[in-house]
Design a protein around this motif. Structure first.
Motif, PDB file in Angstrom:
ATOM      1  N   SER A  13      -0.894  -0.710  -7.759  1.00  0.00           N
ATOM      2  CA  SER A  13      -1.065  -0.238  -6.389  1.00  0.00           C
ATOM      3  C   SER A  13      -1.208   1.276  -6.373  1.00  0.00           C
ATOM      4  O   SER A  13      -0.431   1.991  -6.995  1.00  0.00           O
ATOM      5  CB  SER A  13       0.151  -0.667  -5.573  1.00  0.00           C
ATOM      6  OG  SER A  13       0.083  -0.119  -4.299  1.00  0.00           O
TER       7      SER A  13
ATOM      8  N   GLU B   4      -1.127   4.862  -4.362  1.00  0.00           N
ATOM      9  CA  GLU B   4      -0.443   5.440  -3.218  1.00  0.00           C
ATOM     10  C   GLU B   4      -1.467   5.811  -2.166  1.00  0.00           C
ATOM     11  O   GLU B   4      -2.509   6.370  -2.462  1.00  0.00           O
ATOM     12  CB  GLU B   4       0.312   6.705  -3.653  1.00  0.00           C
ATOM     13  CG  GLU B   4       1.786   6.556  -3.544  1.00  0.00           C
ATOM     14  CD  GLU B   4       2.479   7.840  -3.939  1.00  0.00           C
ATOM     15  OE1 GLU B   4       2.414   8.815  -3.174  1.00  0.00           O
ATOM     16  OE2 GLU B   4       3.076   7.829  -5.013  1.00  0.00           O
ATOM     17  N   ARG B   5      -1.156   5.498  -0.927  1.00  0.00           N
ATOM     18  CA  ARG B   5      -2.041   5.843   0.181  1.00  0.00           C
ATOM     19  C   ARG B   5      -1.762   7.264   0.634  1.00  0.00           C
ATOM     20  O   ARG B   5      -0.630   7.714   0.615  1.00  0.00           O
ATOM     21  CB  ARG B   5      -1.820   4.910   1.354  1.00  0.00           C
ATOM     22  CG  ARG B   5      -2.195   3.502   1.034  1.00  0.00           C
ATOM     23  CD  ARG B   5      -2.268   2.700   2.323  1.00  0.00           C
ATOM     24  NE  ARG B   5      -2.496   1.319   2.052  1.00  0.00           N
ATOM     25  CZ  ARG B   5      -3.656   0.801   1.702  1.00  0.00           C
ATOM     26  NH1 ARG B   5      -4.696   1.556   1.576  1.00  0.00           N
ATOM     27  NH2 ARG B   5      -3.786  -0.478   1.468  1.00  0.00           N
TER      28      ARG B   5
ATOM     29  N   THR C 269      -0.932  10.241   3.078  1.00  0.00           N
ATOM     30  CA  THR C 269      -0.127  10.293   4.284  1.00  0.00           C
ATOM     31  C   THR C 269      -0.677  11.368   5.206  1.00  0.00           C
ATOM     32  O   THR C 269      -1.345  12.303   4.775  1.00  0.00           O
ATOM     33  CB  THR C 269       1.355  10.602   3.975  1.00  0.00           C
ATOM     34  OG1 THR C 269       1.419  11.828   3.257  1.00  0.00           O
ATOM     35  CG2 THR C 269       1.984   9.483   3.160  1.00  0.00           C
TER      36      THR C 269
ATOM     37  N   GLY D  10      -2.950  -2.911   5.357  1.00  0.00           N
ATOM     38  CA  GLY D  10      -2.687  -2.324   4.049  1.00  0.00           C
ATOM     39  C   GLY D  10      -3.437  -2.952   2.898  1.00  0.00           C
ATOM     40  O   GLY D  10      -3.062  -2.766   1.744  1.00  0.00           O
TER      41      GLY D  10
ATOM     42  N   ALA E  14      -0.844   6.170   5.596  1.00  0.00           N
ATOM     43  CA  ALA E  14       0.443   5.489   5.585  1.00  0.00           C
ATOM     44  C   ALA E  14       1.574   6.439   5.949  1.00  0.00           C
ATOM     45  O   ALA E  14       1.514   7.637   5.683  1.00  0.00           O
ATOM     46  CB  ALA E  14       0.695   4.888   4.204  1.00  0.00           C
TER      47      ALA E  14
ATOM     48  N   GLY F  37       5.214   3.545   3.699  1.00  0.00           N
ATOM     49  CA  GLY F  37       4.089   2.818   3.130  1.00  0.00           C
ATOM     50  C   GLY F  37       3.312   2.004   4.146  1.00  0.00           C
ATOM     51  O   GLY F  37       2.261   1.461   3.830  1.00  0.00           O
TER      52      GLY F  37
END
Length: 143
Positions: A2, A4-5, A7, A75, A105, A109
């Motif tokens: 995964s 990281e999105r 922010t 997501g 996000a 998350g």
């Protein structure tokens, strides 16, 4: 694996009115939470007039794609690109937009907002339509 999105920063940098590209952030109801001068000008409004207004109010036909928009907040995607979206604001011929959507996000998350980056697609669409018209005329002559 995964990723990281990104922010949402508390204050966009550089200042919103210095960015020439139309930008906004929207919430799950596609209400504008932040809008720069360029996007507001494109929509014929001031940024303060757009805050809290839903895209569905400005473009009612977008409601037919509401389920697609909801998916952006689940997501499960990194970004989306929409081409040749029809913008029929005010008088005259419609304009077309190219839109990139990036989920943003919260620290937990959860996708709470989307970053929307827009561009004018009118010239490309008009060129494509002109080419199609010329091609159809050419086919008629050949027939």
């Amino acid at each position: 694996m995964s990723r990281e999105r990104p922010t949402l920063p508390p204050e966009p940098a550089p200042p919103a009115d210095l960015v020439p590209v139309p930008l906004a952030t929207v919430d799950e109801d596609l209400r504008f939470r932040w809008v720069n001068e360029s996007l507001a000008r494109t929509l014929g409004r001031r940024p303060a007039e757009l805050l809290g207004v839903s895209w569905y109010e400005l473009c009612p036909s977008a409601a037919s794609r509401r389920e697609i928009h909801r998916e952006w907040f689940r997501g499960e995607f990194d970004r989306a690109r929409l081409d040749a979206l029809t913008l029929a604001f005010g008088e005259g011929l419609p304009r077309y937009a190219r839109v990139h959507v990036q989920p943003l996000a919260s620290p937990s998350g959860r996708v709470e907002r989307l970053l929307v980056v827009a561009g004018d697609d009118t010239a490309r669409v008009a060129g494509r339509e002109a080419t199609a018209t010329e091609l159809a005329a050419s086919h008629r002559r050949l027939d």
